[in-house]
Write an enzyme that holds these catalytic residues in place. Structure first.
Site, PDB file in Angstrom:
ATOM      1  CB  SER A 146      22.184  39.928  -4.256  1.00 14.78           C
ATOM      2  OG  SER A 146      23.128  40.372  -5.092  1.00 14.78           O
ATOM      3  CD  GLU A 242      24.035  33.519  -8.797  1.00 11.54           C
ATOM      4  OE1 GLU A 242      23.909  34.653  -8.857  1.00 11.54           O
ATOM      5  OE2 GLU A 242      23.616  32.556  -8.279  1.00 11.54           O
ATOM      6  CG  HIS A 272      22.084  37.748  -9.297  1.00 10.89           C
ATOM      7  ND1 HIS A 272      22.928  36.885  -8.281  1.00 10.89           N
ATOM      8  CD2 HIS A 272      21.907  38.888  -8.755  1.00 10.89           C
ATOM      9  CE1 HIS A 272      23.031  37.615  -7.179  1.00 10.89           C
ATOM     10  NE2 HIS A 272      22.719  38.802  -7.456  1.00 10.89           N
TER      11      HIS A 272
END
Length: 318
Positions: A146, A242, A272
């Protein structure tokens, strides 16, 4: 989809962070809640955690007595640049050290809004520079999820600008690579996403402290706009359901068009950064691919596929 994944998704969706510029955000409280939620995570018995400092940045070193000592994974955690920590990712870093066979260095880079951009990328680059004094560059792999995937890419840009040797490879799990474009998955997947709502707005306000294009398109903040020349091989993972799916897609397409070695792995229906939750059966299965990428990178090998690799459950774009 496994029952375990369904349970994880349910609880992640229930705890989904909502960002609104009109509502005060208590980030210290959110971080403390994360620590409480992870307080019962057990580290594998043979994995040792050592607190250290890398380039002035607090860090954890996770080692296993059977792991080779001449190679390291530099892991950068996610959390939208405002939450997350190395302590709340020990389930994943412990798995890397125990099951995947690689020691891990995890810097506790500074978080916004107390420390806005460019504090985080600077801290991560400082950690890499120290590792270069301890390991051959081709025995270092960068790995992030991320926001941590974003920081992995920003470290590569800083390495290039400094004229330093590149690592063996970079592995990014669902990275956010830009914030000024609204990509299809940003809206299509809002209901199947358990991440924070309005990520770009939070990044602009809390991390970048600006909505000016010169800032929002700064490659250290939005690596999609950077120059990839000279970068090592890159492996990307994303879920078809996602919000950040298309960030990986556009980066992959840009890398391929530039003739840069890159592979993209897509799995359908996953939460995610599912790979960082190794008790999910799908994550354990896909982590075998991560291990293969690490093994190949450390051996100076990279097998590039002609197109995206569709893992189980992925049925086209979305």
């Amino acid at each position: 989809m496994s029952f375990m994944h369904s349970m994880v998704f349910h609880f992640c969706k229930k705890g989904k962070r909502r960002y609104s510029p009109d509502e005060p955000q208590d980030y210290p409280a959110k971080r403390a809640a994360e620590v409480r939620q992870n307080r019962f995570v057990r580290i594998p018995k043979q994995v040792q955690i050592t607190e250290t400092v890398l380039g002035g940045v607090p860090a954890e070193l996770l080692t296993h007595p059977k792991n080779p000592t001449d190679r390291i994974v530099l892991y950068l955690h996610g959390g939208g640049f405002v939450v997350g920590s190395v302590k709340t990712r020990r389930m994943f870093t412990g798995y890397l050290a125990d099951r995947l066979g690689y020691n891990v260095a995890a810097p506790e880079y500074r978080l916004a809004p107390e420390h806005p951009f460019p504090a985080a990328p600077q801290d991560c680059f400082a950690a890499y520079r120290v590792l270069l004094n301890q390991y051959a560059p081709k025995r270092i792999v960068l790995l992030g999820e991320s926001a941590g995937g974003n920081l992995v890419l920003s470290v590569l840009l800083q390495i290039k600008d400094a004229g330093l040797p590149m690592p063996a490879a970079a592995l990014c799990i669902a990275p956010c690579v830009q914030f000024d474009q609204v990509l299809p998955s940003h809206t299509e997947n809002r209901e199947t996403e358990a991440m924070v709502d309005n990520l770009s707005g939070e990044v602009f306000d809390a991390y970048l402290c600006s909505r000016e294009e010169r800032v929002t398109r700064d490659p250290l903040a939005a690596p999609y706009y950077g120059d990839f020349t000279g970068w090592p091989p890159i492996c990307l993972w994303a879920s078809g359901s996602e919000v950040l799916r298309d960030d990986s897609l556009i980066l992959y397409e840009k890398l391929k068009q530039a003739g840069h070695p890159c592979n993209l792995y897509l799995r359908g229906g996953m939460v995610h950064t599912w790979l960082t939750i190794p008790y999910i059966p799908e994550a354990r299965k896909d982590l075998s691919t991560v291990k293969a990428c690490l093994d190949n990178a450390m051996s100076g090998m990279f097998s590039e596929e002609s197109g995206p690799i569709y893992l189980e459950g992925y049925h086209g774009k979305g």
